[in-house]
Design an enzyme around this catalytic site. Structure first.
Site, PDB file in Angstrom:
ATOM      1  N   LYS A 194       0.942  -1.212   0.058  1.00  0.00           N
ATOM      2  CA  LYS A 194       0.352   0.008  -0.046  1.00  0.00           C
ATOM      3  C   LYS A 194       1.139   1.362   0.114  1.00  0.00           C
ATOM      4  CE  LYS A 194      -4.352  -2.755   2.382  1.00  0.00           C
ATOM      5  NZ  LYS A 194      -4.932  -1.986   3.541  1.00  0.00           N
TER       6      LYS A 194
ATOM      7  N   TYR B 109     -12.470  -2.093  -4.028  1.00  0.00           N
ATOM      8  CA  TYR B 109     -13.108  -1.920  -2.667  1.00  0.00           C
ATOM      9  C   TYR B 109     -14.606  -2.124  -2.070  1.00  0.00           C
ATOM     10  CZ  TYR B 109      -7.765  -2.144   0.062  1.00  0.00           C
ATOM     11  OH  TYR B 109      -6.980  -2.750   0.349  1.00  0.00           O
TER      12      TYR B 109
ATOM     13  N   ASN C 213      -1.805   0.759   6.292  1.00  0.00           N
ATOM     14  CA  ASN C 213      -1.548  -0.405   7.415  1.00  0.00           C
ATOM     15  C   ASN C 213      -0.829  -1.850   6.577  1.00  0.00           C
ATOM     16  OD1 ASN C 213      -2.923  -2.207   5.748  1.00  0.00           O
ATOM     17  ND2 ASN C 213      -4.589  -2.896   7.594  1.00  0.00           N
TER      18      ASN C 213
ATOM     19  N   HIS D 230      -1.851  -5.772   1.509  1.00  0.00           N
ATOM     20  CA  HIS D 230      -3.561  -5.897   1.223  1.00  0.00           C
ATOM     21  C   HIS D 230      -3.597  -7.483   1.123  1.00  0.00           C
ATOM     22  CE1 HIS D 230      -7.529  -7.395  -0.612  1.00  0.00           C
ATOM     23  NE2 HIS D 230      -6.867  -7.804  -1.084  1.00  0.00           N
TER      24      HIS D 230
ATOM     25  N   GLU E 281      -9.389 -11.103  -7.884  1.00  0.00           N
ATOM     26  CA  GLU E 281      -8.424 -10.247  -7.412  1.00  0.00           C
ATOM     27  C   GLU E 281      -7.174  -9.676  -8.648  1.00  0.00           C
ATOM     28  OE1 GLU E 281      -9.897  -9.353  -3.147  1.00  0.00           O
ATOM     29  OE2 GLU E 281      -7.716  -9.989  -3.140  1.00  0.00           O
TER      30      GLU E 281
HETATM   31  P1  IDP Z   1      -7.798  -6.542   5.813  1.00  0.00           P
HETATM   32  O1  IDP Z   1      -6.598  -5.505   5.299  1.00  0.00           O
HETATM   33  O2  IDP Z   1      -7.025  -7.131   7.193  1.00  0.00           O
HETATM   34  O3  IDP Z   1      -8.061  -7.819   4.713  1.00  0.00           O
HETATM   35  P2  IDP Z   1     -10.339  -5.718   6.006  1.00  0.00           P
HETATM   36  O4  IDP Z   1     -11.491  -5.856   6.861  1.00  0.00           O
HETATM   37  O5  IDP Z   1     -10.835  -5.813   4.361  1.00  0.00           O
HETATM   38  O6  IDP Z   1      -9.059  -5.677   6.598  1.00  0.00           O
HETATM   39  O7  IDP Z   1     -10.332  -3.690   5.417  1.00  0.00           O
HETATM   40  C1  IDP Z   1      -9.735  -3.446   4.532  1.00  0.00           C
HETATM   41  C2  IDP Z   1      -9.173  -2.502   4.795  1.00  0.00           C
HETATM   42  O8  IDP Z   1      -9.605  -1.214   4.733  1.00  0.00           O
HETATM   43  C3  IDP Z   1      -8.438  -2.285   6.101  1.00  0.00           C
HETATM   44  O9  IDP Z   1      -6.936  -3.567   5.687  1.00  0.00           O
HETATM   45  C4  IDP Z   1      -7.492  -1.190   6.111  1.00  0.00           C
HETATM   46  O10 IDP Z   1      -6.379  -0.489   5.403  1.00  0.00           O
HETATM   47  C5  IDP Z   1      -8.868  -0.211   6.744  1.00  0.00           C
HETATM   48  N1  IDP Z   1      -9.326  -0.934   7.455  1.00  0.00           N
HETATM   49  C6  IDP Z   1      -9.941  -1.807   7.954  1.00  0.00           C
HETATM   50  N2  IDP Z   1     -10.723  -1.017   9.026  1.00  0.00           N
HETATM   51  C7  IDP Z   1     -10.971  -0.101   8.758  1.00  0.00           C
HETATM   52  C8  IDP Z   1     -10.989   0.939  10.051  1.00  0.00           C
HETATM   53  O11 IDP Z   1     -11.719   0.549  11.240  1.00  0.00           O
HETATM   54  N3  IDP Z   1     -10.765   2.180  10.136  1.00  0.00           N
HETATM   55  C9  IDP Z   1      -9.939   2.649   8.980  1.00  0.00           C
HETATM   56  N4  IDP Z   1     -10.193   1.391   8.342  1.00  0.00           N
HETATM   57  C10 IDP Z   1     -10.128   0.089   7.737  1.00  0.00           C
HETATM   58 MG    MG Z   2      -9.668  -8.008   3.358  1.00  0.00          MG
END
Ligand code: IDP
Ligand code: MG
Length: 139
Positions: free
Chosen positions: A11, A51, A114, A117, A128
């Site tokens: 990312k 997304y 974070n 992905h 994907e």
């Molecule tokens: P993942 O990337 O671990 O699969 P997902 O629930 O699919 O997590 O969420 C996609 C992305 O959305 C996350 O990687 C993160 O960048 C963002 N995200 C998820 N939850 C939150 C939140 O509570 N606040 C802000 N961003 C979030």
């Molecule tokens: Mg996810």
């Protein structure tokens, strides 16, 4: 165990800090092969489409802004149990909950920024991968 392919994205928070090589080293050390990789600037419409499953979540708009805030590296990882293994190497979504040694524990800046992905199921991985790559690009 089955040989699988999964989609990974390094990312913008990580590309900005020049972490592509350190993150790739973690995949390779864990036995995943990077069988396709390219650096892209996502457009808003690409990020929104990618997304789409999260479009009703409160963080959706911020997530899209973040994902287009700089270049990403999209890649296909291949190996035994690649989908689950990559999720383990990545660590939990929230870096504060990510286990020691995981990418998100070491590199993530926040629950949003974070660093990586990774596909969450084999079915989503296939969709994907097709979103970003043609079959002839998977070597
Ligand atoms: P993942 O990337 O671990 O699969 P997902 O629930 O699919 O997590 O969420 C996609 C992305 O959305 C996350 O990687 C993160 O960048 C963002 N995200 C998820 N939850 C939150 C939140 O509570 N606040 C802000 N961003 C979030
Ligand atoms: Mg996810």
């Amino acid at each position: 165990m089955p040989i699988e392919k999964t989609l990974s994205i390094i990312k913008p928070d990580a590309t900005k800090r020049n972490l592509t090589g350190l993150i790739n080293a973690k995949f390779e050390k864990s036995g995943l092969k990077i069988i396709a990789q390219k650096r892209l600037q996502l457009t808003r419409s690409m990020a929104e489409k990618f997304y789409e499953v999260h479009k009703d979540r409160p963080f959706y708009n911020d997530l899209i802004d973040f994902m287009i805030s700089g270049p990403v590296v999209v890649q296909v990882l291949q190996g035994e149990n690649a989908v689950k293994l990559n999720r383990i190497i990545m660590g939990a979504t929230n870096p504060e909950e990510a286990e020691e040694g995981t990418i998100r524990n070491e590199f993530a800046e926040s629950i949003e920024a974070n660093s990586v992905h990774g596909s969450d199921s084999l079915e989503n991985a296939n969709a994907e991968i097709t979103f970003f790559f043609a079959n002839i690009e998977l070597i």
